[in-house]
Design a protein around this motif. Structure first.
Motif, short mmCIF file in Angstrom:
data_model
loop_
_atom_site.label_atom_id
_atom_site.label_comp_id
_atom_site.label_asym_id
_atom_site.label_seq_id
_atom_site.Cartn_x
_atom_site.Cartn_y
_atom_site.Cartn_z
N UNK A 226 -12.28 -14.43 -0.09
CA UNK A 226 -10.99 -13.77 -0.28
C UNK A 226 -10.35 -14.08 -1.62
N UNK A 227 -10.46 -15.34 -2.08
CA UNK A 227 -9.78 -15.72 -3.31
C UNK A 227 -10.34 -15.02 -4.55
N UNK A 228 -11.68 -14.91 -4.76
CA UNK A 228 -12.14 -14.10 -5.90
C UNK A 228 -11.81 -12.63 -5.76
N UNK A 229 -11.76 -12.11 -4.52
CA UNK A 229 -11.41 -10.70 -4.35
C UNK A 229 -10.00 -10.43 -4.83
N UNK A 230 -9.05 -11.28 -4.43
CA UNK A 230 -7.65 -11.07 -4.81
C UNK A 230 -7.47 -11.25 -6.32
N UNK A 231 -8.12 -12.30 -6.88
CA UNK A 231 -7.93 -12.55 -8.31
C UNK A 231 -8.60 -11.46 -9.14
N UNK A 232 -9.77 -10.96 -8.70
CA UNK A 232 -10.42 -9.88 -9.45
C UNK A 232 -9.60 -8.59 -9.37
N UNK A 233 -8.97 -8.34 -8.23
CA UNK A 233 -8.09 -7.17 -8.11
C UNK A 233 -6.91 -7.29 -9.07
N UNK A 234 -6.34 -8.50 -9.18
CA UNK A 234 -5.22 -8.69 -10.10
C UNK A 234 -5.66 -8.54 -11.54
N UNK A 235 -6.87 -9.06 -11.88
CA UNK A 235 -7.36 -8.93 -13.26
C UNK A 235 -7.61 -7.47 -13.60
N UNK A 236 -8.10 -6.72 -12.63
CA UNK A 236 -8.35 -5.29 -12.87
C UNK A 236 -7.04 -4.55 -13.11
N UNK A 237 -5.97 -4.95 -12.41
CA UNK A 237 -4.70 -4.28 -12.59
C UNK A 237 -4.02 -4.68 -13.89
N UNK A 238 -4.26 -5.90 -14.38
CA UNK A 238 -3.55 -6.32 -15.59
C UNK A 238 -4.49 -6.35 -16.80
N UNK A 239 -4.91 -7.51 -17.25
CA UNK A 239 -5.78 -7.57 -18.42
C UNK A 239 -6.71 -8.76 -18.29
N UNK A 240 -7.83 -8.68 -19.05
CA UNK A 240 -8.89 -9.64 -18.81
C UNK A 240 -8.74 -10.93 -19.62
N UNK A 241 -8.30 -10.82 -20.87
CA UNK A 241 -8.27 -12.00 -21.73
C UNK A 241 -6.87 -12.61 -21.74
N UNK A 242 -6.83 -13.93 -21.68
CA UNK A 242 -5.56 -14.61 -21.60
C UNK A 242 -4.86 -14.58 -22.96
N UNK A 243 -3.56 -14.27 -22.94
CA UNK A 243 -2.80 -14.23 -24.19
C UNK A 243 -3.05 -13.00 -25.02
N UNK A 244 -3.54 -11.93 -24.40
CA UNK A 244 -3.88 -10.72 -25.17
C UNK A 244 -2.62 -9.95 -25.56
N UNK A 245 -1.66 -9.85 -24.64
CA UNK A 245 -0.47 -9.07 -24.91
C UNK A 245 0.51 -9.83 -25.79
N UNK A 246 0.31 -11.13 -25.94
CA UNK A 246 1.19 -11.91 -26.79
C UNK A 246 0.96 -11.62 -28.27
N UNK A 247 -0.28 -11.21 -28.60
CA UNK A 247 -0.56 -10.87 -30.01
C UNK A 247 0.12 -9.54 -30.35
N UNK A 248 0.22 -9.25 -31.65
CA UNK A 248 0.87 -8.01 -32.07
C UNK A 248 -0.18 -6.93 -32.30
N UNK A 249 -0.60 -6.30 -31.22
CA UNK A 249 -1.49 -5.15 -31.37
C UNK A 249 -1.34 -4.28 -30.14
#
Lengths: 95, 91, 124
Positions: free
Chosen positions: B68-91
C-alpha cells in the motif's frame, strides 16, 4: 546410518550461507542499479528467492505457521512491479 | 558453527543493509528511486521479523509496507513532480 | 522408512539445483551490461531459483515425519507458493520490460539492432 532429522537439519544449515551470498549480490545490484527498471527487477528476483528461502527455513525451525508469510510475500511484490510499470507507461503516453 | 550464531549473524547483516537503504532513501533527490529504496528496506524488515519468530507482524507488515505504501506514494508522485526541489528553481 | 528417505533425497537434490541457479543468477545480475540482458538472469533466478527449490521443499516436508501431522500443511503451502511464483514472475517481468522499452527508461547500450524501436517508428 545417520538419522533423517539430523540429515535434513545439517543440509539446510549448510544451505543457508550460500543463499545469503546470493541475497547480498542481489542487494548490491538493487542499491546501485543505474536505472529504475534495474532496481525493480533486482527487488523482484530477491523477493521471489526470499519466499523460497522462507519455506526452507520453516522446515529448519519446525514451525508450520511460518509458511503463510511466503505466500503473502510472493503475492504482494507482484503489485510493486505493476505500479512501477504503470507509472512509466503513463509518463510516456502523456497520462 | 551453531545455528544461533548463524541466525544472529544474518540479523546483523540485514540490519546493516536496512540502515544503508534508509540512508540512500533519505539522501536521494529522485523520489521514485527513494520509494524503491524504501521497498528494499521493507523487504529486509519483513525478513528480520520472520527471523525474530513473529509471523503475525510479518503478515500485517508486508501488505502495508510493500503493497500500500509504494502505491500511495507513486500515485502522489504521478500527480505532482518527480524530482525534489524542481519547482523551486526558476524555470 | 524407505519411501520417506526417497522423498527427502529427491527434495534435497531439487534444493541443490535451486541453490546453484540462484547463485549463478545473482552473479549474472551483478555483471551483465544492461537491463534487457539482466532479464535473462532474473528469469533464471525466479524460475530456477524459486520454483524448483519450492517443489523440493514440499517433497522434503512431506517426507520428514519428525514435523508431525502439520507437514502436509507445509507441503501444500510450498506447492501453492510455487504455482503462484510460476504465474506471477513472468507476468511481472514482462510488464516491466514492456514499460521500460516504451518509456525509454532503460537504454539499449551495446546495441547491435533494435527492430522493435524501428517498428514503432523512430528514434527517441
Amino acid at each position: 546410518m545417520i538419522g533423517l532429522e539430523e540429515q535434513v537439519t545439517t543440509y539446510i544449515l549448510y544451505a543457508i550461507p550460500i543463499y545469503m551470498i546470493a541475497f547480498s549480490l542481489y542487494i548490491v545490484r538493487a542499491l546501485k542499479g543505474p536505472t529504475i527498471p534495474d532496481i525493480v527487477l533486482a527487488i523482484d528476483a530477491l523477493t521471489y528467492d526470499l519466499a523460497a528461502f522462507l519455506v526452507i527455513l520453516s522446515i529448519f525451525f519446525r514451525s508450520p505457521i511460518l509458511i503463510a508469510t511466503a505466500i503473502v510475500l510472493a503475492l504482494w511484490v507482484y503489485s510493486l512491479d505493476i505500479y512501477v510499470a504503470k507509472y512509466l507507461e503513463a509518463r510516456e503516453l502523456g497520462e | 558453527m551453531s545455528p544461533e550464531t548463524l541466525i544472529l549473524g544474518i540479523l546483523g547483516f540485514l540490519g546493516l543493509v536496512s540502515v544503508i537503504a534508509t540512508f540512500l532513501a533519505i539522501m536521494e533527490r529522485d523520489l521514485l528511486r527513494a520509494v524503491l529504496f524504501s521497498a528494499i528496506q521493507s523487504t529486509v524488515y519483513a525478513f528480520i521479523y520472520y527471523l525474530l519468530m513473529a509471523p503475525d507482524i510479518v503478515l500485517v507488515y508486508i501488505p502495508v509496507a510493500v503493497g500500500l505504501y509504494p502505491a500511495i506514494v507513486l500515485f502522489l508522485i504521478k500527480k505532482t513532480e518527480r524530482y525534489e526541489g524542481e519547482s523551486g528553481e526558476n524555470h | 522408512m524407505g519411501f520417506d528417505y526417497i522423498l527427502v533425497i529427491i527434495g534435497e537434490v531439487l534444493i541443490a539445483i535451486g541453490i546453484f541457479c540462484d547463485l549463478v543468477a545473482s552473479i549474472g545480475m551483478l555483471r551483465f551490461p544492461n537491463f534487457y540482458v539482466r532479464l535473462h538472469a532474473a528469469t533464471l533466478g525466479t524460475i530456477g531459483g524459486a520454483v524448483v527449490p519450492l517443489i523440493g521443499a514440499a517433497l522434503v516436508a512431506a517426507g520428514s515425519d519428525f514435523l508431525g501431522t502439520y507437514r502436509w500443511f507445509m507441503a501444500g503451502g510450498a506447492v501453492i507458493t510455487a504455482i503462484l511464483v510460476l504465474m506471477l514472475a513472468p507476468a511481472g517481468s514482462h510488464a516491466l520490460a514492456r514499460a521500460a522499452h516504451r518509456s525509454g527508461a532503460a537504454k539499449v547500450f551495446p546495441k547491435i539492432a533494435d527492430h522493435l524501436e524501428e517498428d514503432r517508428g523512430g528514434m527517441k
